[in-house]
Design a protein around this motif. Structure first.
Motif, short mmCIF file in Angstrom:
data_model
loop_
_atom_site.label_atom_id
_atom_site.label_comp_id
_atom_site.label_asym_id
_atom_site.label_seq_id
_atom_site.Cartn_x
_atom_site.Cartn_y
_atom_site.Cartn_z
N ASP B 296 9.06 4.33 6.83
CA ASP B 296 9.35 4.95 5.62
C ASP B 296 10.77 4.68 5.19
O ASP B 296 11.33 5.75 4.63
N ASN B 318 11.73 7.29 0.70
CA ASN B 318 10.22 7.19 0.89
C ASN B 318 9.28 7.99 0.27
O ASN B 318 8.30 7.61 -0.27
N GLU B 323 9.10 1.75 1.11
CA GLU B 323 8.68 1.64 2.52
C GLU B 323 9.06 0.08 3.21
O GLU B 323 9.49 -0.60 2.31
#
Lengths: 158, 715
Positions: B296, B318, B323
């Motif tokens: 994330d 995120n 990511e």
């Protein structure tokens, strides 16, 4: 590979064709062996038409075709198996490797999910040139895959 | 012509979305799911919305469940579309945006027969399953409300019945109890101890080469299993680190373990989170810290001795889709890291960033997408900055300590096809699909070379940059999905040569002086919903599995893949928050390969000629690793782990593991004894999906992530 270079390797082609023919069918052995001895040989591995995770179980099977060229005369035999439904038509098409193209000629194919292919075709000079440029391919259509289920490009055998 | 040429070589034997796994939380697809999870959905009877959702449930089952699970719970092929992760991504967005993103991108195999009403019904089903119960009217293509504002949070949170995942340290221990911990310095990273594998691909030059030579061509046949360690389940493509006899292992779902390399004893385990079963390829070690990028897009440092968390910082937001799937390298005291998930039409784009290794503080960023007013900004047509997408740096770069340059590959423009991007084949899109050489001190661009301008088939050039010195020449090699091995001067960026390693028919010309590629005409002019057939496929050529440079023989030895694709662009509206990949794809065997998906090719770095190749039906799923014992190790889909003679390609040893062999083999030594380690693993995008639809006869367990360690038997 040039045509003359190919003819210089006839004995190797003959041996290769023999082994391929054994794979394909005992009945066509003599014919193919004879052809291989006097002409240039080509082979296509038949494999499923483009698939996705959703269609991988409905576009299935495999096979092999071998062909030889004497002058402009192309003699082709082959075998296929494991299609999802019975073959309806088979053709030779003209298109460079991995690029679909128009039909050149019809093949005779067993009307089953497995069976045999055959054809004796007089190619034009342009089609012979296409064959030598790996630009002819075999395609088998089936009842549930009318756009084609198996396909394979003919390649000159080394 | 190219095909014929490659066939005449003496040894003719020879990766929603597939390259960005879940930019939208929607997936490339594959197998039917096997999970049984309790279905909990809103009471949706007796309203137009409920009726629409009921229709959508059927459409979802037919078109989406194979990857996302019958209950939206996700599979290894597609992420879950329910519960908190869904609300994090979509809670602040609208049904109309969800509809348009699904329509533009899913299902990845094609959307023939699916009309807007079907997509709306599927959207309604996803909303309904996520507890959207505040509406009664059926949704339309213009339904605009914040999804979270019409959902019962309680219902959404009940979606997953699994117990909560652990957080933090789950197994406590101290490396010092096994071997005294010595902090690792810049000098040690610049010239690693032969016994260690202290970063991805072992060294800054990314050779994936171990000088260890105890295991060699004469005795490798005796190689035997020393120990095995089962890893957490999920998508896994890991590269273990080995330092001073300790293995630091990244597991799916952002879990790191420290293991005693000699015995396989677990020393400590840390769950950084999120516990999402997602893939992370590598971690880094520096000083006394393990440095971890999370899926994330956070950066975290752990104490290498104990696993205790030391600092944490955000790399990107995120919730905007950013990511990471690859981790950092640490060079010159800086953590250098890429970024992925950059296909959305939002203000921010992808970058390479540098953080202080001691604190995590951001030092610089290099943006891979040129904005209109920046150098290169005129290569995106008239496109507004917000609609310039792509340029992910999803594979870790390399570093030259003398030149103080870090070398990275960048991914292609998004969506995948120019017409979907509202651009043409002449809109090159800097700095996508390029090699970028970035100054380590300030993040400025030193030079770049764009390998494939205006990329049109989802074939990116993002993979590792391998730095090679030949005499006075300082070179950089790269090999992208087109299967072209590129050679450049790494000081100036000058093009030095190329080699086609597999059949490609996307380019009709590659200029031998400039390296400039020319696409086939039908690819240049591809229209919406028009199928284009080309080789290789999105699985590569070459993909994330890194190649090795075997310096003793001067050979670059690469894991390659031979498949082709049909690709059709889909329409993408230029709306904020939209974007995506937007193509339908089908896959087939590469003509002329006799059905051999897997190829290992060895190339002389001076002549660029192919010296040997090893080809087989099963695709390869590890990087190649070479050793001072003249060996190259590689693993495949069919569970085989092999050792080849690096100079000839002869297979000298093989064994079969529990499931497909996937990851990055490494070698290390403890107390003078050499070990070879490799992971078995599942999951992934195109490199897995494509073989799964072509080589359907190859079977393997759908779980079985593990680390295997081999050695020679005691005399």
């Amino acid at each position: 590979m040039t045509y003359s270079k190919l003819t210089q390797t006839l004995s190797r082609v003959s041996k290769l064709c023999l082994s391929l023919v054994l794979v394909i069918s005992a009945s066509s052995l003599t014919l193919n062996e004879a052809i291989a001895a006097e002409a240039s040989g080509f082979r296509a591995r038949l494999s499923p038409m483009p698939t996705t995770p959703q269609t991988k179980n409905t576009i299935t099977g495999g096979g092999e075709a071998v062909a030889s060229l004497a002058g402009n005369r192309l003699t082709l035999t082959g075998e296929f198996a494991g299609m999802s439904s019975a073959a309806t038509m088979a053709h030779i098409h003209n298109g460079p490797p991995a690029q679909p193209g128009p039909v050149v000629a019809a093949l005779t194919a067993t009307a089953g999910t497995s069976g045999k292919l055959s054809a004796e075709i007089e190619l034009t000079d342009e089609q012979v040139a296409a064959l030598k440029a790996n630009a002819l391919y075999v395609q088998i259509h089936s009842a549930t895959n009318p756009a084609g289920e198996l396909r394979g490009w003919l390649f000159a055998q080394p | 012509m190219k095909m014929q040429k490659s066939r005449l070589q003496p040894s003719f034997l020879r990766s929603a979305l597939f390259c960005l796994p879940i930019a939208f939380g929607l997936a490339a697809c594959n197998e039917a799911p096997e999970q049984e999870i309790e279905t909990i959905s809103a009471d949706s009877t007796s309203s137009p919305f409920g009726d629409q959702a009921a229709v959508g449930a059927e459409k979802f089952a037919a078109n989406c469940a194979a990857c996302h699970g019958a209950n939206l719970e996700g599979t290894t092929l597609g992420p879950l579309l329910s519960g908190r992760p869904f609300m994090q991504r979509w809670g602040e967005r609208t049904p109309s945006l969800l509809f348009s993103n699904i329509k533009a991108n899913m299902p990845p195999g094609g959307n023939e027969g699916l009309v807007d009403a079907d997509y709306l019904a599927i959207t309604a089903h996803i909303l309904n399953t996520n507890g959207v119960d505040g509406i009664t009217a059926a949704i339309t293509t213009t339904t605009e409300f914040k999804i979270a504002e019409n959902a019962s949070a309680q219902l959404a949170n009940r979606q997953r019945s699994e117990p909560p995942a652990p957080e933090g340290i789950t197994v406590a221990g101290n490396v010092d109890e096994f071997v005294p911990f010595v902090p690792i310095t810049d000098a040690m990273l610049e010239s690693p101890n032969p016994a260690d594998w202290p970063m991805i691909r072992r060294s800054y030059d990314a050779h994936s080469y171990s000088p260890l030579d105890q295991i060699d061509t004469t005795n490798v046949g005796s190689l035997s299993l020393e120990w095995v360690w089962n890893m957490h389940e999920g998508d896994s493509e890991p590269s273990p680190l080995v330092y001073n006899g300790i293995i630091y292992l990244i597991n799916p779902g952002n879990v790191i373990q420290a293991l005693d390399g000699k015995t396989g004893e677990l020393i400590w385990e840390h769950w950084t989170g999120p516990a999402n079963r997602q893939d992370m390829r590598n971690i880094a070690i520096y000083d006394d810290k393990i440095i971890q990028a999370t899926t994330d897009a956070r950066l975290v440092a752990l104490d290498a001795r104990t696993g205790k968390q030391l600092w944490e910082t955000a790399v990107a937001d995120n919730s905007q889709g950013f990511e990471n799937s690859s981790g950092p390298i640490v060079a010159d005291g800086r953590v250098i890291l890429g970024l992925a998930g950059c296909a959305r039409y939002i203000k921010d784009d992808c970058y390479i960033s540098a953080h202080d290794a001691n604190t995590g503080k951001l030092e610089w960023r290099f943006n891979t997408i040129a904005k209109a007013n920046e150098p290169g900004g005129d290569t995106w047509g008239e496109l507004d900055d917000i609609f310039r997408a792509g340029g992910e740096t999803w594979i870790t770069g390399s570093y030259d300590p003398e030149l103080k340059l870090t070398y990275w590959g960048t991914a292609q423009q998004k969506p995948w096809v120019p017409v979907s991007r509202h651009l043409t084949i002449h809109d090159e899109g800097l700095f996508t699909n390029s090699t970028v050489a970035v100054n380590i001190d300030d993040g400025t661009l030193n030079w770049h070379f764009q390998h494939v301008p205006a990329e049109a088939l989802d074939l990116d050039e993002v993979f590792e940059r391998v730095l090679v010195n030949r005499g006075e020449e300082k070179l950089v090699f790269s090999l992208g999905k087109y299967g072209i091995l590129w050679k450049h001067d790494r000081v100036s960026g000058e093009f030095k040569g190329y080699k086609e390693t597999v059949f490609q028919n996307a380019f009709t010309d590659i200029d031998s002086v400039t390296g400039r590629v020319t696409y086939r005409e039908d690819i240049q002019n591809a229209k919406l919903n028009e199928w284009t057939s080309a080789c290789p496929s999105s699985a590569g050529g070459k993909d994330w599995h890194s190649m090795t440079y075997h310096e003793p023989s001067g050979l670059m030895i690469a894991p390659l893949s031979q498949t082709c694709l049909e690709n059709a662009a889909r329409e993408v509206a230029l709306v904020q928050g939209g974007g995506g990949l937007a193509a339908s794809r089908k896959f087939f065997e590469m003509p002329g390969t006799d059905g051999n998906l897997g190829k290992i090719g060895a190339y002389d770095v001076d002549t660029m000629e192919e010296v040997w190749s090893h080809q087989q039906r099963a695709s390869f799923h590890t990087g190649t690793m070479s050793t001072g014992g003249d060996l190259v190790f590689v693993g495949d889909l069919d569970r085989r782990f092999k050792a080849l003679n690096a100079r000839t390609g002869e297979v000298l040893w093989e064994t079969r593991l529990g499931t497909s062999v996937q990851g990055h083999p490494v070698s290390f030594a403890i107390d003078g004894k050499q070990y070879i380690a490799v992971t078995s693993a599942v999951g992934g995008t195109s490199p897995r999906t494509v073989p799964d639809v072509i080589a359907t006869e190859i079977t393997y367990p759908r779980w079985g992530n593990a680390l295997y360690v081999f050695s020679l038997p005691e005399e």
